[in-house]
Design a protein around this motif. Sequence first.
Motif, PDB file in Angstrom:
ATOM      1  N   LEU A  97       5.996   3.565 -15.025  1.00  0.00           N
ATOM      2  CA  LEU A  97       5.113   3.966 -14.086  1.00  0.00           C
ATOM      3  C   LEU A  97       4.064   3.033 -13.726  1.00  0.00           C
ATOM      4  N   LEU A  98       3.341   3.571 -15.059  1.00  0.00           N
ATOM      5  CA  LEU A  98       1.847   3.123 -15.013  1.00  0.00           C
ATOM      6  C   LEU A  98       1.792   1.670 -15.266  1.00  0.00           C
ATOM      7  N   GLN A  99       2.565   0.963 -16.000  1.00  0.00           N
ATOM      8  CA  GLN A  99       2.989  -0.395 -15.624  1.00  0.00           C
ATOM      9  C   GLN A  99       3.171  -1.663 -14.640  1.00  0.00           C
ATOM     10  N   CYS A 100       4.117  -0.522 -13.526  1.00  0.00           N
ATOM     11  CA  CYS A 100       4.099  -0.896 -12.334  1.00  0.00           C
ATOM     12  C   CYS A 100       3.016  -1.041 -11.577  1.00  0.00           C
ATOM     13  N   VAL A 101       1.995   0.207 -12.346  1.00  0.00           N
ATOM     14  CA  VAL A 101       0.832   0.026 -10.927  1.00  0.00           C
ATOM     15  C   VAL A 101      -0.009  -0.647 -11.035  1.00  0.00           C
ATOM     16  N   ASP A 102       0.081  -0.528 -12.284  1.00  0.00           N
ATOM     17  CA  ASP A 102      -1.161  -1.779 -12.874  1.00  0.00           C
ATOM     18  C   ASP A 102      -0.534  -3.428 -12.658  1.00  0.00           C
ATOM     19  N   GLU A 103       0.943  -4.064 -12.820  1.00  0.00           N
ATOM     20  CA  GLU A 103       1.402  -5.188 -12.538  1.00  0.00           C
ATOM     21  C   GLU A 103       1.115  -6.150 -10.769  1.00  0.00           C
ATOM     22  N   ASP A 105       1.306   7.344  -6.868  1.00  0.00           N
ATOM     23  CA  ASP A 105       0.236   7.469  -6.836  1.00  0.00           C
ATOM     24  C   ASP A 105       1.042   8.893  -7.066  1.00  0.00           C
ATOM     25  N   GLU A 106       1.427   9.533  -5.759  1.00  0.00           N
ATOM     26  CA  GLU A 106       2.001  10.497  -5.554  1.00  0.00           C
ATOM     27  C   GLU A 106       3.471  11.249  -6.443  1.00  0.00           C
ATOM     28  N   TYR A 107       3.678  10.846  -6.872  1.00  0.00           N
ATOM     29  CA  TYR A 107       5.351  10.462  -7.885  1.00  0.00           C
ATOM     30  C   TYR A 107       4.998  11.698  -8.978  1.00  0.00           C
ATOM     31  N   ASN A 109       0.987  -1.385  -0.309  1.00  0.00           N
ATOM     32  CA  ASN A 109       0.148  -0.543  -0.575  1.00  0.00           C
ATOM     33  C   ASN A 109       1.005   1.393   0.103  1.00  0.00           C
ATOM     34  N   ARG A 110       2.106   1.732   0.895  1.00  0.00           N
ATOM     35  CA  ARG A 110       2.828   2.498   0.991  1.00  0.00           C
ATOM     36  C   ARG A 110       3.527   2.675  -0.918  1.00  0.00           C
TER      37      ARG A 110
END
Length: 123
Positions: free
Chosen positions: A108-114, A93-95, A86-87
Amino acid sequence: MPERSDKSYSDWGPSELREKRTYMGLTKRALAGKLGVSERQYSNYESGYTKIDLPLEYAVRWLSVDPMVREKSAGTLTDFQKERINRLMDAIDEYPVSNLDEKGQKILLQCVDEISTLVDAVA
């Protein structure tokens, strides 16, 4: 072709492999099928003709674990691990993505999705 490092091979010998197979109550053919190797290849491991690879050892170890234990341990995260994830998600999200080039934003978006996909799979 370069020679493989000894670190890529198991410390197991043929007797340990045979012992695990016997413990599981499987024939050579049955265990070979579960491992995705031919019966002949498996026989080469168990006879000592072919060195046992670490991935094969790990696969046999996993197969020899009680299925109830495997099922219980699969897909679980500790509260600590969930908090870390979660952190990490919050930090992503805040970057400020405006500082990243197009490729960096995409990564970065791929990392979030993964991460989201993996968390959904185990939570």
